[in-house]
Design a protein around this motif. Structure first.
Motif, PDB file in Angstrom:
ATOM      1  N   ASP A 166       0.802  -1.230   0.000  1.00  0.00           N
ATOM      2  CA  ASP A 166       0.000   0.000   0.000  1.00  0.00           C
ATOM      3  C   ASP A 166       0.834   1.279   0.000  1.00  0.00           C
ATOM      4  O   ASP A 166       0.309   2.356   0.247  1.00  0.00           O
ATOM      5  N   LYS A 186       0.618 -11.879  -4.653  1.00  0.00           N
ATOM      6  CA  LYS A 186      -0.669 -11.877  -3.968  1.00  0.00           C
ATOM      7  C   LYS A 186      -0.400 -11.894  -2.473  1.00  0.00           C
ATOM      8  O   LYS A 186       0.196 -12.821  -1.946  1.00  0.00           O
ATOM      9  N   THR A 201      -2.254  -9.181   0.739  1.00  0.00           N
ATOM     10  CA  THR A 201      -3.588  -8.761   1.143  1.00  0.00           C
ATOM     11  C   THR A 201      -4.363  -8.243  -0.057  1.00  0.00           C
ATOM     12  O   THR A 201      -5.560  -8.019   0.020  1.00  0.00           O
ATOM     13  N   ASP A 202      -3.660  -8.059  -1.161  1.00  0.00           N
ATOM     14  CA  ASP A 202      -4.189  -7.630  -2.436  1.00  0.00           C
ATOM     15  C   ASP A 202      -3.185  -8.119  -3.463  1.00  0.00           C
ATOM     16  O   ASP A 202      -2.267  -8.866  -3.129  1.00  0.00           O
ATOM     17  N   TYR A 203      -3.312  -7.708  -4.693  1.00  0.00           N
ATOM     18  CA  TYR A 203      -2.313  -8.045  -5.709  1.00  0.00           C
ATOM     19  C   TYR A 203      -1.394  -6.845  -5.867  1.00  0.00           C
ATOM     20  O   TYR A 203      -1.859  -5.720  -6.028  1.00  0.00           O
ATOM     21  N   TYR A 204      -0.081  -7.079  -5.820  1.00  0.00           N
ATOM     22  CA  TYR A 204       0.890  -6.003  -5.905  1.00  0.00           C
ATOM     23  C   TYR A 204       1.829  -6.240  -7.076  1.00  0.00           C
ATOM     24  O   TYR A 204       2.371  -7.335  -7.228  1.00  0.00           O
TER      25      TYR A 204
END
Length: 48
Positions: free
Chosen positions: A20, A38, A40-43
């Motif tokens: 983030d 992958k 907590t989200d896809y980065y």
């Protein structure tokens, strides 16, 4: 795409620290520019 739990300890630390936050990651052994992790989200990984 790589899953967070497939990364080594150093790479997991980098992902946790930079999640983030729009920063460029330092180079690591297995994470390359353009990789997707992958967590907590896809980065999308951007590295030097």
């Amino acid at each position: 795409m790589r899953h967070y739990d497939e990364l080594d300890d150093d790479e997991q630390g980098i992902v946790r620290e930079l999640a983030d936050v729009p920063w460029t990651a330092p180079e690591t052994g297995d994470l390359d520019d353009g990789d997707v992790v992958k967590f907590t989200d896809y980065y999308l990984v951007r590295s030097r």
